[in-house]
Design a protein around this motif. Structure first.
Motif, PDB file in Angstrom:
ATOM      1  N   ALA A  17       0.421  -1.624   0.350  1.00  0.00           N
ATOM      2  CA  ALA A  17      -0.584   0.153   0.168  1.00  0.00           C
ATOM      3  C   ALA A  17       0.772   1.652   0.470  1.00  0.00           C
ATOM      4  N   VAL A  18       1.955   1.672   1.287  1.00  0.00           N
ATOM      5  CA  VAL A  18       2.822   2.467   1.192  1.00  0.00           C
ATOM      6  C   VAL A  18       4.131   2.844   0.181  1.00  0.00           C
ATOM      7  N   THR A  19       4.302   1.633  -0.288  1.00  0.00           N
ATOM      8  CA  THR A  19       5.680   1.915  -1.418  1.00  0.00           C
ATOM      9  C   THR A  19       5.923   2.044  -2.513  1.00  0.00           C
ATOM     10  N   ASN A  20       4.949   3.097  -2.732  1.00  0.00           N
ATOM     11  CA  ASN A  20       4.126   3.564  -4.342  1.00  0.00           C
ATOM     12  C   ASN A  20       6.336   5.157  -4.923  1.00  0.00           C
ATOM     13  N   ASN A  21       6.380   5.059  -3.358  1.00  0.00           N
ATOM     14  CA  ASN A  21       8.409   5.601  -3.364  1.00  0.00           C
ATOM     15  C   ASN A  21       8.667   5.415  -1.890  1.00  0.00           C
ATOM     16  N   THR A  22       9.784   5.878  -2.297  1.00  0.00           N
ATOM     17  CA  THR A  22      11.311   5.622  -1.420  1.00  0.00           C
ATOM     18  C   THR A  22      10.766   5.666  -0.224  1.00  0.00           C
ATOM     19  N   PRO A  73      -1.791  -2.897  -9.422  1.00  0.00           N
ATOM     20  CA  PRO A  73      -0.957  -3.799  -9.552  1.00  0.00           C
ATOM     21  C   PRO A  73       0.704  -3.073  -9.600  1.00  0.00           C
ATOM     22  N   GLY A  74       1.419  -2.462 -10.150  1.00  0.00           N
ATOM     23  CA  GLY A  74       2.502  -2.298  -9.721  1.00  0.00           C
ATOM     24  C   GLY A  74       2.589  -2.768  -8.376  1.00  0.00           C
ATOM     25  N   ALA A  75       2.041  -3.180  -7.432  1.00  0.00           N
ATOM     26  CA  ALA A  75       2.454  -3.526  -6.373  1.00  0.00           C
ATOM     27  C   ALA A  75       3.254  -4.562  -6.134  1.00  0.00           C
ATOM     28  N   PHE A  76       2.064  -5.328  -6.665  1.00  0.00           N
ATOM     29  CA  PHE A  76       1.524  -6.612  -6.616  1.00  0.00           C
ATOM     30  C   PHE A  76       3.035  -7.263  -8.084  1.00  0.00           C
ATOM     31  N   ILE A  77       3.130  -6.999  -9.312  1.00  0.00           N
ATOM     32  CA  ILE A  77       3.980  -6.774  -9.825  1.00  0.00           C
ATOM     33  C   ILE A  77       5.756  -6.520  -9.349  1.00  0.00           C
TER      34      ILE A  77
END
Length: 236
Positions: free
Chosen positions: A39-44, A199-203
Motif C-alpha cells: 500500500a505505501v511503497t509508491n515511493n522510497t 497492480p504495480g505493487a503486486f508486479i
C-alpha cells in the motif's frame, strides 16, 4: 573456553542476521506484512519511513517479550504480547506525529496497523519467547531491516518507473537538507503510471520474490556441482 564461547556467539549472531535479511525474510519468504508493503511503497521515503517504524516496534517487542518470557504463563502469553506490541506502536505513532508530521499524515492508518503485522507477533511467539535478550534483539533488528529493505527496494522501483524520480520527498524524513537528494531520470524517460498503482505493487513484489528464488536456485546448483566434483575427486 572464553574464546570458543565468543566465537560461537558471533556465529549465532551472524546466522540470525542472515536469517532476517535473506534466508527467512518475512516479506519474500513467509509473505507476511503484505498490506502495508503493497500500500505505501509508491515511493522510497514512504517505504523507508514505515519500514523503520516497523523495525523499531519489532526490536522493542522482541526485547520486552524475552525479558518476561519466564514470568508469563502460556495461557495468557498471546494477549500480553499483543499488548506489548500495541504499546510500542502507540509510542512510535505519537513520536512520528510529533517529529515527522507530514510523513505521518501520508502513511496514515498504516502506522497503527503495524499492530496487526503478523511478522511482529510471529517473531515474538516463535523466537523472543524462547531465547535470551541479546539474540532476541538481534533477531528483531535484522528481521526489521530485512522487511525495511524490501519496502525501500520496492518503493524505489515503483518511484523510478512510475514517477521518473528517486529519493523524492526525502526531506519529509531528513529535513530541508535532503531536498537535493532527488534524482531525475533523463528527459526522454517516460514514466509508467501502472507502477505506482496497486497492480504495480503486486508486479514489483512478484519480481523481487522471483529474483530471490533465482539467486537461491543458482547458489544451490553451484553447491551441488561443487559437492559432486568433490565426491568424484575422493572416489578417484
Amino acid at each position: 573456553m572464553t574464546d570458543t564461547t565468543q566465537k560461537t556467539s558471533w556465529s549465532d549472531y551472524s546466522k540470525i542476521a542472515r536469517n532476517g535479511l535473506w534466508d527467512n525474510n518475512q516479506a519474500l519468504v513467509a509473505m507476511l506484512g503484505l498490506c502495508p508493503l503493497l500500500a505505501v511503497t509508491n515511493n522510497t521515503v514512504n517505504g523507508l519511513g514505515l519500514g523503520l517504524a516497523t523495525m523499531v516496534v519489532m526490536v522493542i517487542s522482541n526485547v520486552l517479550v524475552s525479558l518476561i518470557r519466564n514470568h508469563v504463563s502460556p495461557e495468557i502469553r498471546i494477549p500480553i504480547f499483543i499488548a506489548i506490541i500495541a504499546s510500542a506502536v502507540t509510542i512510535i505513532d505519537m513520536m512520528m506525529n510529533a517529529y515527522l508530521h507530514t510523513l505521518h499524515g501520508i502513511l496514515g492508518i498504516f502506522i497503527p496497523l503495524i499492530v496487526t503485522n503478523c511478522t511482529i507477533l510471529g517473531r515474538a511467539e516463535a523466537y523472543a519467547s524462547k531465547n535470551p535478550v541479546d539474540k532476541s534483539f538481534i533477531d528483531g533488528l535484522f528481521m526489521g531491516l530485512g522487511f525495511t529493505a524490501v519496502l525501500v527496494v520496492l518503493g524505489a522501483m515503483r518511484e523510478i518507473i512510475g514517477n521518473g524520480t528517486l529519493f523524492d520527498q526525502m526531506n519529509l524524513m531528513f529535513g530541508d537538507a535532503a531536498k537535493g537528494l532527488t534524482l531525475y531520470m533523463p528527459s526522454d524517460f517516460h514514466p509508467m503510471l501502472l507502477a505506482i498503482l496497486p497492480p504495480g505493487a503486486f508486479i514489483g513484489l512478484g519480481l523481487l520474490v522471483a529474483l530471490k528464488n533465482a539467486i537461491e536456485q543458482r547458489r544451490l546448483a553451484k553447491k551441488t556441482n561443487a559437492l559432486g566434483i568433490q565426491v568424484a575427486i575422493n572416489q578417484s
